[in-house]
Motif scaffolding. Structure first.
Motif, mmCIF file in Angstrom:
data_model
loop_
_atom_site.group_PDB
_atom_site.id
_atom_site.type_symbol
_atom_site.label_atom_id
_atom_site.label_comp_id
_atom_site.label_asym_id
_atom_site.label_seq_id
_atom_site.Cartn_x
_atom_site.Cartn_y
_atom_site.Cartn_z
ATOM 1 N N SER A 151 0.816 -1.217 0.000
ATOM 2 C CA SER A 151 0.000 0.000 0.000
ATOM 3 C C SER A 151 0.848 1.265 0.000
ATOM 4 O O SER A 151 0.339 2.355 -0.251
ATOM 5 C CB SER A 151 -0.939 0.004 1.208
ATOM 6 O OG SER A 151 -0.213 0.063 2.428
ATOM 7 N N ALA A 152 2.161 1.138 0.290
ATOM 8 C CA ALA A 152 3.044 2.306 0.301
ATOM 9 C C ALA A 152 3.760 2.510 -1.028
ATOM 10 O O ALA A 152 4.475 3.500 -1.197
ATOM 11 C CB ALA A 152 4.077 2.165 1.424
ATOM 12 N N LEU A 153 3.565 1.608 -1.987
ATOM 13 C CA LEU A 153 4.231 1.739 -3.282
ATOM 14 C C LEU A 153 3.634 2.902 -4.066
ATOM 15 O O LEU A 153 2.420 3.119 -4.058
ATOM 16 C CB LEU A 153 4.074 0.439 -4.083
ATOM 17 C CG LEU A 153 4.703 -0.819 -3.468
ATOM 18 C CD1 LEU A 153 4.372 -2.046 -4.322
ATOM 19 C CD2 LEU A 153 6.212 -0.643 -3.332
ATOM 20 N N LEU A 344 0.630 0.690 5.762
ATOM 21 C CA LEU A 344 0.320 2.110 5.590
ATOM 22 C C LEU A 344 -1.185 2.322 5.545
ATOM 23 O O LEU A 344 -1.724 3.206 6.220
ATOM 24 C CB LEU A 344 0.971 2.650 4.321
ATOM 25 C CG LEU A 344 0.593 4.105 3.976
ATOM 26 C CD1 LEU A 344 1.045 5.053 5.073
ATOM 27 C CD2 LEU A 344 1.176 4.518 2.625
ATOM 28 N N LEU A 345 -1.880 1.518 4.762
ATOM 29 C CA LEU A 345 -3.333 1.660 4.661
ATOM 30 C C LEU A 345 -3.985 1.436 6.026
ATOM 31 O O LEU A 345 -4.909 2.166 6.406
ATOM 32 C CB LEU A 345 -3.879 0.662 3.634
ATOM 33 C CG LEU A 345 -5.399 0.687 3.391
ATOM 34 C CD1 LEU A 345 -5.837 2.067 2.905
ATOM 35 C CD2 LEU A 345 -5.776 -0.380 2.380
ATOM 36 N N ALA A 346 -3.510 0.450 6.764
ATOM 37 C CA ALA A 346 -4.064 0.179 8.092
ATOM 38 C C ALA A 346 -3.854 1.377 9.018
ATOM 39 O O ALA A 346 -4.760 1.756 9.782
ATOM 40 C CB ALA A 346 -3.419 -1.068 8.683
ATOM 41 N N ASP A 347 -2.672 1.983 8.947
ATOM 42 C CA ASP A 347 -2.385 3.138 9.799
ATOM 43 C C ASP A 347 -3.271 4.322 9.442
ATOM 44 O O ASP A 347 -3.765 5.038 10.328
ATOM 45 C CB ASP A 347 -0.912 3.518 9.666
ATOM 46 C CG ASP A 347 -0.532 4.687 10.556
ATOM 47 O OD1 ASP A 347 -0.585 4.516 11.793
ATOM 48 O OD2 ASP A 347 -0.195 5.765 10.025
ATOM 49 N N ILE A 348 -3.488 4.546 8.155
ATOM 50 C CA ILE A 348 -4.347 5.656 7.718
ATOM 51 C C ILE A 348 -5.759 5.468 8.255
ATOM 52 O O ILE A 348 -6.378 6.401 8.798
ATOM 53 C CB ILE A 348 -4.365 5.749 6.176
ATOM 54 C CG1 ILE A 348 -2.990 6.160 5.652
ATOM 55 C CG2 ILE A 348 -5.426 6.734 5.707
ATOM 56 C CD1 ILE A 348 -2.858 6.047 4.140
ATOM 57 N N ILE A 349 -6.293 4.271 8.103
ATOM 58 C CA ILE A 349 -7.662 3.996 8.542
ATOM 59 C C ILE A 349 -7.795 4.161 10.057
ATOM 60 O O ILE A 349 -8.818 4.653 10.554
ATOM 61 C CB ILE A 349 -8.086 2.581 8.102
ATOM 62 C CG1 ILE A 349 -8.171 2.499 6.579
ATOM 63 C CG2 ILE A 349 -9.420 2.195 8.710
ATOM 64 C CD1 ILE A 349 -9.157 3.452 5.947
ATOM 65 N N LYS A 350 -6.761 3.779 10.811
ATOM 66 C CA LYS A 350 -6.791 3.968 12.269
ATOM 67 C C LYS A 350 -6.757 5.450 12.620
ATOM 68 O O LYS A 350 -7.479 5.907 13.516
ATOM 69 C CB LYS A 350 -5.605 3.254 12.920
ATOM 70 C CG LYS A 350 -5.719 1.742 12.916
ATOM 71 C CD LYS A 350 -4.439 1.115 13.443
ATOM 72 C CE LYS A 350 -4.450 -0.390 13.251
ATOM 73 N NZ LYS A 350 -3.164 -1.012 13.630
#
Length: 556
Positions: A151-153, A344-350
């Motif tokens: 997700s960070a690419l 990254l996606l998980a961190d954004i959603i949190k």
């Protein structure tokens, strides 16, 4: 037979699998074939390669060329990139010499020195095969191992200016609605993008990451650059399809639209607990949100296939492409450290507030089922390629919920998930030992025993017996509150009479009984078994035969 020999016999009798490979050596297996087989194991789950064994498990022995295996680890290390370290031992099976090559699971992709890259998979009939490892599968493999974050690419052929600005407004609204990271609110758009990792600099140009595309891209861009992104929402009544919607919209927009469809199908009743009325929904909203967000965030975006949300007569099921990440399985789902395939996606959603910030969203899903007296969420349909959770639509147990709410009011805190699991199992299975409950809580028996003692102190659970034979049932006040006094008496009040009758029935069937038999039969300690047998002896219904450890008891 030694334990090691028994282990080998068991492995070979089990046949070939993803982690077990047999190779015949009658005609001297070529080095390139041997190394290729090792590479395939290392790129999958690791395991054992048995050289000198036919496909059907028959040992036919090693060829003369392979009788001296001292140089085999060096050969494999020299012919693999990066070098792979294996363990080799010579064994004898049914009079034939064979070699066991123990291959570790590699934390990175391994190829032969000739550039051959393979992995193992199961055919439709369940037998394994080695297949090429294609480039598009590299990211999936590295992601599952936690080596890279897909997700960070960066999406290098898409400009930040082409993204949908309305989706940034949606992000800000979500932060307000779900109580996300308030420090993000005053940031300008480009600052917000950078703070969340929605964009990165590539050659001096700002480009969206895959996570940025998922949150800020429009439907056309998502179809073009991330065709695997798709969500399906279905409602079934029997064989009739009432709703069948598919979405390829940005992540937050998709979540909001699916949640509207879901909430329209949530029905609630209420019960009175003290001065408050407590709702009982047919589906818990927080459990749905966590399960759905998990599916969106942790899915494998390199694999085609939709996140499926399905409501039918039996309940709610949510599934996503991509199995559990490395280190997570059905046996440690509740206790494994939080890990994501897309960090990254998980961190954004949190940070937006849409998911549990502690990373323990799985606890919310269990809590949303168990506190209403329903069965635990079922992940048993998950596989190496899919995570699937099933939440039952069974009727709630209002008295069980009342008990939980009253306890929470007394303590001023939510009921711990371990306690909910224990109470739920005792409600359904009546009487259990610590070892039985430890499997469901997924923690050591010492920890579970501490939780049980707290429930005993609270009067919610009662203990029977001591030592290894100690068992637990729901407490008298729980049955009394549910209007099931007779059920409690059946569980706890008749223990002594039941145990005596069980011993007499055993003697009638087998002729006699020993103390160890009585302890095992009644799930009590040896000391308690002695007291039970003495009580029956004093009543004159049994008599001892023999002395010491060999004493047995017969009918008088």
């Amino acid at each position: 037979m030694h334990q090691a020999e028994q282990e080998i016999q068991t492995l070979i009798r089990g046949g070939e699998s993803l982690a077990v490979e047999f190779k015949s050596d009658v005609k001297s297996l070529p080095d390139r074939d041997l190394v290729a087989a090792v590479v395939a194991l290392a790129n999958t789950e690791g395991g054992d390669l048995f050289l000198g064994v036919e496909d059907d498990g028959t040992p036919t022995g090693l060829h003369a060329n392979h009788r001296n295996l001292a140089g085999l680890p060096a050969l494999i290390a020299n012919k693999t990139i990066p070098s792979l370290a294996v363990r080799v031992e010579t064994l004898e099976l049914e009079g034939q010499p064979i070699a066991r090559i123990q291959v570790p699971k590699s934390r990175q992709l391994v190829s032969t020195s000739d550039g051959l890259l393979q992995r193992r998979r199961l055919r439709m009939d369940g037998t394994p095969e080695a297949v090429p490892f294609y480039p598009h599968e590299f990211v999936q493999r590295q992601s599952s191992l936690g080596v890279t974050d897909p997700s960070a690419l960066p999406v290098e052929n898409l400009a930040v200016e082409d993204l949908d600005p309305i989706q940034r407004i949606r992000i800000r609204n979500a932060i307000k609605k779900y109580g996300g990271d308030q420090s993000l609110m005053p940031l300008a758009d480009d600052e917000l993008d950078g703070a969340l990792g929605l964009t990165v600099s590539v050659g001096g140009m700002r480009r969206p990451t895959v996570a940025g595309l998922l949150l800020l891209g429009n439907e056309m861009q998502l179809r073009q650059h991330l065709p695997s992104h798709e969500v399906a929402f279905q409602v079934l009544r029997g064989t009739d399809v009432l709703v069948n919607e598919f979405y390829r919209k940005p992540l937050l927009e998709t979540f909001e639209e699916v949640e509207v469809l879901f909430r329209a199908r949530v029905e609630e009743e209420e019960i009175q607990v003290g001065l408050f009325r407590v709702p009982i929904p047919n589906f818990d909203r927080r459990a749905f949100r966590e399960a759905f967000v998990n599916a969106l965030v942790h899915r494998d975006y390199s694999a085609l296939g939709a996140v499926h949300v399905k409501l039918d007569d039996d309940g709610l099921s949510i599934s996503n492409p991509g199995g559990f990440v490395e280190g997570v399985n059905l046996d440690n789902l509740l206790v494994a450290d939080p890990r994501s395939r897309n960090p990254l996606l998980a961190d954004i959603i949190k940070r937006i507030g849409l998911a549990e910030r502690t990373g323990r969203g799985i606890d919310r899903i269990f809590e949303g089922m168990l506190r209403y007296g329903r069965t635990a969420p079922d992940y048993s349909m998950s596989s190496a390629h899919t995570v699937s959770v099933r939440m039952s639509a069974a009727d709630a147990d209002a008295e069980f919920l009342r008990m939980i709410v009253e306890r929470e009011e007394q303590t001023g805190a939510a009921m711990p998930i371990d306690s909910l699991i224990i109470l739920s199992r005792l409600r359904n299975e009546r009487r259990l030992r610590t070892a039985d409950l430890a499997k469901s809580v997924q923690k050591p028996e010492t920890v579970v025993r501490g939780t049980l003692e707290k429930l005993v102190e609270a009067g919610m659970v009662e203990a029977h017996g001591t030592g290894k034979g100690r068992t637990y049932t729901l407490g008298a006040k729980v049955y009394r509150g549910a209007g099931q006094k007779a059920a409690y008496v059946r569980q706890a009040g008749f223990d002594a009479i039941q145990q005596e009758q069980m011993v007499l029935n055993f003697i009638d069937t087998h002729g006699s009984i020993k103390r160890a038999d009585a302890a095992d039969l009644c799930h009590i300690s040896p000391f308690q078994a002695t007291r039970l047998l003495n009580r029956l002896k004093d009543k004159g219904v049994i008599r001892p035969v023999g002395q010491g450890k060999g004493t047995r008891y017969e009918r008088s």
